[in-house]
Design an enzyme around this catalytic site. Structure first.
Site, PDB file in Angstrom:
ATOM      1  CD  GLU A   1      -2.749  -1.455   2.392  1.00  0.00           C
ATOM      2  OE1 GLU A   1      -2.815  -0.550   3.239  1.00  0.00           O
ATOM      3  OE2 GLU A   1      -3.381  -2.526   2.492  1.00  0.00           O
TER       4      GLU A   1
ATOM      5  CD  GLU B   1      -3.907  -5.839   3.521  1.00  0.00           C
ATOM      6  OE1 GLU B   1      -4.744  -5.065   4.029  1.00  0.00           O
ATOM      7  OE2 GLU B   1      -2.696  -5.765   3.754  1.00  0.00           O
TER       8      GLU B   1
END
Ligand code: BMA
Length: 344
Positions: free
Chosen positions: A170, A275
């Site tokens: 991320e 995710e």
């Protein structure tokens, strides 16, 4: 898909190539179901020696095919990770999942090596931990501890367990110290390359398949902004959570999967939603109508749902939870692969 002959780690063990090939095979059949910390704890229970279970198992009678773990705090040689999972238990749970035929993926919520705050403490650090930087030595020490743990993951024959390793994830978000606002893309790429080189060449870690995983993107350019290059990455990931309405999320998910698929097909690498989830699952049909509806047939290798911490923070239903019925239906769809689906 033809597997390219090289892996990011030129000295990767044969089991890493086998893992990559298994991932490619399964994505031709459908997609695997994954869950973070699935056997470590769930809503209202924690793992102990005599109780091997998972909220996934409690609801559908099967385990995930992909098992996510996080090694945050290993850098300090702590006994437990940031979510209180003892590393000794984690190792045993990884060994069991691997022996059962599961795929292991590991992320690392590393503390900030400069401020010593947690991953979300965003004092600029990346530039300081690159070779020649003021905190390089600390970083190297931390990485050595990461290496030691990864090298302790052996099966019953003493062979190292292959791991889909997803560090510094991320990075296009603002919440982690390795995120874009806190370091340049060039520095991020340098950190990735340095990490890979040190793990492989200096610490002799050769059981990793390297996964690059930005958070939600809008364009291909954004996805590739921090991409460390074809030779440093084995698999492409993407992290994405539902924060707004189902309708808005489906649209975002669709766009993101399209971007991921186009890039991955161009680069000839497997790809996954590394995710994903809706915290607290307040949509009864989330599994079939939102997730599967958007992901089916896209070539995604897996979806990894985040952890079941408590009734206030969970991504997979527990028995009698609002979406449990739909989750059961979802788990029985032939293209969604759980542990007992011996299709791969
Ligand atoms: C986040 C949350 C945190 C957790 C972290 C690492 O998304 O679930 O509670 O500590 O992941 O697992």
């Amino acid at each position: 898909m033809d597997t390219p002959l090289f892996l990011a780690d030129r000295h990767a063990l044969p089991q890493v190539l086998a893992l990559k090939q298994k991932i490619e095979r399964l994505s031709e059949k459908g997609y695997a179901f994954g869950h973070q910390d699935t056997t470590s704890y769930g809503v209202g229970w924690r793992h102990d020696q005599d109780k091997y279970t998972s909220d996934v198992f409690k609801v559908v009678g099967d385990f995930p095919l992909v098992y996510g773990f996080d090694i945050g705090q290993i850098e300090h040689q702590k006994d437990k990770n940031l979510d209180n999972v003892p590393f000794n238990d984690m190792r045993a749970l990884i060994q069991k999942a691997h022996a059962d035929g599961g795929i292991i993926t590991i992320s690392w919520h590393a503390d900030n090596p400069v401020s010593k705050g947690d991953s979300w403490e965003v004092t600029p650090a990346v530039q300081h931990i690159l070779k020649g930087g003021s905190h390089f030595r600390i970083y190297k020490e931390w990485l050595k501890r990461v290496a030691n743990f990864l090298l302790s993951l052996k099966d019953k024959n003493g062979l190292l367990i292959p791991v889909a390793f997803r560090p510094f994830h991320e990075m296009n978000g603002a919440w982690f110290w390795w995120g874009n606002p806190h370091c340049s893309s060039a520095a991020y790429k340098a950190l990735w390359g340095q990490t890979l080189l040190m793990l492989a060449d200096e610490f002799g870690v050769h059981n990793l398949l390297y996964v690059y995983a930005p958070n939600l993107v809008f364009t291909e350019a954004e996805y590739l902004m921090n991409y460390p290059g074809d030779h440093g990455v084995d698999m492409l990931g993407l992290d994405l959570y539902q924060h707004g309405t189902a309708k808005a999320f489906k649209k975002i998910l669709k766009t993101n999967v399209e971007v991921l698929k186009v890039i991955a097909e161009n680069l000839n690498k497997p790809y996954a939603l590394t995710e994903i989830g809706l915290d607290k699952l307040n949509e009864a049909q989330w599994w079939s109508e939102i997730l599967d509806h958007t992901v089916v047939g896209t070539g995604i290798a897996w979806v990894l749902l985040w952890r079941n911490d408590s009734e206030k923070h969970f991504f997979v239903p527990y028995p009698d939870q609002l979406s449990a019925r739909d989750f059961k239906i979802f788990s029985q769809m032939p293209h969604i692969l759980f542990l007992s689906d011996k299709k791969v």
